[in-house]
Motif scaffolding. Sequence first.
Motif, PDB file in Angstrom:
ATOM      1  N   THR A 297      46.045  35.449  41.100  1.00 44.37           N
ATOM      2  CA  THR A 297      45.301  36.201  42.102  1.00 44.37           C
ATOM      3  C   THR A 297      45.015  37.638  41.703  1.00 44.37           C
TER       4      THR A 297
ATOM      5  N   LEU B 224      38.192  38.627  50.598  1.00 52.76           N
ATOM      6  CA  LEU B 224      37.454  39.059  49.404  1.00 52.76           C
ATOM      7  C   LEU B 224      36.369  38.053  49.048  1.00 52.76           C
TER       8      LEU B 224
ATOM      9  N   ARG C 176      31.800  38.024  48.543  1.00 51.11           N
ATOM     10  CA  ARG C 176      31.151  37.776  47.252  1.00 51.11           C
ATOM     11  C   ARG C 176      29.835  37.027  47.419  1.00 51.11           C
TER      12      ARG C 176
ATOM     13  N   ARG D 172      42.449  38.106  39.157  1.00 53.16           N
ATOM     14  CA  ARG D 172      41.124  37.747  39.636  1.00 53.16           C
ATOM     15  C   ARG D 172      40.542  38.856  40.513  1.00 53.16           C
ATOM     16  N   ARG D 173      41.424  39.442  41.325  1.00 54.30           N
ATOM     17  CA  ARG D 173      40.914  40.518  42.162  1.00 54.30           C
ATOM     18  C   ARG D 173      40.362  41.639  41.278  1.00 54.30           C
TER      19      ARG D 173
ATOM     20  N   ALA E 264      37.066  40.669  40.063  1.00 56.42           N
ATOM     21  CA  ALA E 264      36.031  40.740  41.089  1.00 56.42           C
ATOM     22  C   ALA E 264      35.568  42.173  41.272  1.00 56.42           C
TER      23      ALA E 264
ATOM     24  N   GLU F  14      42.884  34.896  49.267  1.00 52.98           N
ATOM     25  CA  GLU F  14      42.182  36.118  49.647  1.00 52.98           C
ATOM     26  C   GLU F  14      40.796  35.832  50.227  1.00 52.98           C
TER      27      GLU F  14
END
Lengths: 644, 344
Positions: free
Chosen positions: B14, A465, A469, B17-18, B21, A462
């Motif tokens: 994943t 994303l 950050r 984790r998203r 975040a 990803e």
Amino acid sequence: MTVTVPDAELSASPSVSPRFVRRLMRRPLAIVCLAYLAILVVIAVAAPMLLPHVGTERAGDLGTALQGPSAAHPLGVDSLGRDVLQRLLVGTRVTLVGVVEAMAVVLALGIPIGLVAGYLGGKTDRAIIWLADLVLSLPAIILVIVVLSVFPQSVTAAMVTLGVLAAPGLVRVVRAATLPVREQLYVAAARVSGMSRTYIITRHVLPRVMGPIVVQASLLAATALLVQTGLAFLALIAAPPEPSWGGMVADGVGALFQQPWLIWPPGLAIALTVLAFGLLGDAVRDAGTEGWSAKSALPLGDKHRSAPTRAAAAVPARINDSLLSVRDLTVSYATPTGPIRAVDGVSFDIARGETVGVVGESGCGKTTTALAIIALLGGGGRIDSGHVLFDGRDLAALSESELQAVRGTEIGYVSQEPMVALDPAFRIGWQLAEAVRINTGMSRAKSKRRAVELLEQVQLPEPHLVARRYPHELSGGMAQRVVVARALAGEPKLLIADEPTTALDVTIQVEILDLLRTLQRDRAMAIMLVTHDLGVVADMCDRVVVMYAGQVAERADVKELFGTPHHPYTRALLASNPHNQHNSAVLPTIPGAVPMPGSWPQGCHFQPRCARATDQCGSDEIPLLKIGASHEARCLYAHQIEGV
Amino acid sequence: MANTSVDAMGAPLTRSRRGRAIRRRGTSGGRLASLLARRMFTAVPLLLVVSSFNFLLLSLTPGDAARQMLGSSGTPEQYEALRRQLGLDLPVYEQYWGWLSSAVSGDFGNSITSGTPVLESITSRVPVTLSLIVGSLLVSVVVGVSLGVFSAVRGGVIGRAVDALALLSWALPVFWVGSVLVVVFAIKLEWFPALGYVPFTESPQEWARSLVLPVTALSLGSVAAVVKQTRESMLDVLGSEYIRMAAANGVSRTSLIYRHALKNAAIPVVTVLGVQTIGLLGGAVLIESVFSVPGLGSLVVGSALAHDIPTVQAVAVFFTVVVVVVNLSVDLAYGLLNPRVSAA
């Protein structure tokens, strides 16, 4: 239990010791300030007694009003015909009394509350700090004026209020100074030996925090003086005819158009006294921190860095067809006691697309060598001699702006600590896009897309994303992938990776190394891999440079080095490598430690730790001995050592 | 072996984790919100303390405040009338409650000296003091930050000159500097008016001219503080590893200094600016008297000298509100500059 142990520790407890006072007294500025303040105190006491009529004098000889300085009136005459010097001397009292009153309150509140907060900690501490912050965010002067509207002309009311409002500043300082002292061994010992809390705080903690108290108190005294004179200037205290420094400035302002001189004597008196307080505080602080090292210099090269003036022309632009040829590189760091050599005549080559490992224990000069290649030594480091030939140019002879074009574009750099290698204030995507823009000249929009591609290439899931950050939102492994991506932004021919996996978990280490291997294969990029791990070298490298105490100890193809090491240091490194050990064997270590730069032994740098050392090893410089076509070792007995 | 090891960033993880975040971004915004909430929470006791301060003082005054205000000249009738007007015949807490409940609805009482509503004289003077403070703040930021960066990058003689200047501007009392500026630039050179204030609505040009000297005098101290802090934190940041590593990957000197270092160095500078703004409020009191500027500062000094307690009290409350607003803005700026928004 006896108290002999704490006593022993107590003798070591630093405080406002005679030594500190001596250090303070060695500073002429401190003596001047103290003398000036002492004279002021004498004037404040004596002047009103010697000149009793001045305090109530409403007007003098009006005929002489507004005269400038003369023999009869050294500082001139004010608008009501009064002598300025006399009023200045007599006015010292009310000015200083105000400061003393405010300071008495500040010290009486600030020291005990600060000590209690710092020593007790916990809820008490939090409550006190909350209250202190609350008081500190009050508009102090306005509140003092509020008080003066209720208690007209009261210097004491005004200055006590100021003291209360300023005390939290001292509370914070005392608390901050007390916190570390509380953890000291001698305080803990005093606690264990059953001394009372009050006794410990007054006897053991207070002396230790006196330094910061004096510094802060002198600054607050200066502030109190400025407030006192300001209030007198506004006639809120010390109303006419009473002489005060602030009131005299106000008189001067009133007669500004006729006699501009009048504001100078009281103005300078105020400024000098404020300076005396402030500089005294500085001197106390400096005396307390004497012996601390200065801040390290900028790592930024000097903008107008002149190219080294030595005979660069004597060197061929290219030695064989290597991408990078380091020749006799010598680097030293400036220290207060003179330059100290950290890298001593290092030479090695890296061919295009090749991976060369630079190994050695910490302190062998590996990182210094790596940073010297891109001329970013910092901390007072400089290249004394030698050449860094890169793709036809000597980097050691380039100007800062020429180097800037090489960095990132031709040589990428990956450092040891990914978490501190990224700017915390910018998003990952922005930082990558900037590197792309600078090193390839791409447009803003294109560079943003390229940044995401790079994140994809370093196998971050990803990438869109991740690009959004901030560095603190990444794990160490992710951050190192980002750092690698940035180093690749300019598609460099050489990647310098300085211990790229040391700060990471073992599983992540393997992945980062895999990534580097893949990238190298795909891009035919050369890698200079700095590491202390021979396992990594065996895994990744074509050739190896073993460094010890600023020198190249051995240089060889990776197979030859592992198969037939010829330097005792290489052999010792191999022997102490856990990868080579059988389960049963005890891991051998190399006795001793790498000597610090500046304390290298005569002759062979490794000889004090070497089992084979003879008298001869300590006499002369040891040259690199040729062993094979591309194999050299810096040992007198290199030819006698063979096999593991 | 390495290829099969589970990546901490591998696909299976994943989704979680998203989530993390997003949550993280949520909490960093939440942290800012809670910081602001805490500021608002402390604003209430702050305002209560400041506004009740006066009543407390009056009740502590030996004798009677009304007597003190009238001095020896007042008649018994005047004395009684003043007592009633001040509400001194009521217990302290009732006096305060009465004041507080009308203050909340915008009624701060009438001035004792002029008899006009206090709120009126405050609102008419707010633009004056605001011009001074905002002007000084702008000067502090622009001059302070540029000199600070300049002396951090250049160092040497310029650094020492800036140091000396900072020390001097700290030691010289603001009212004295103001007076010297008047002598030199208004009387000798006649570049600017010596005294007074021209409202912006009357003549923007004259308004600016009348502000130059007071703003210069007022901002000197905060310029010095901003220069010092900017240089300190610039030196700090320029010595950090991430600047070196940005340089190692080709980032230009200009971008290193003005983008990377400056944004990081600005974080502590913002804190200093907040403290300095509160200091400017105090300085404005003095400067307005030096330059005869009809702002809140000269209002509060005049009222204090005339024992006009309702006015003094209302100005004190107003200044406290300004302090709260300044602290809030500092928090917001801090949150914008520092993605980590560590609690203050």
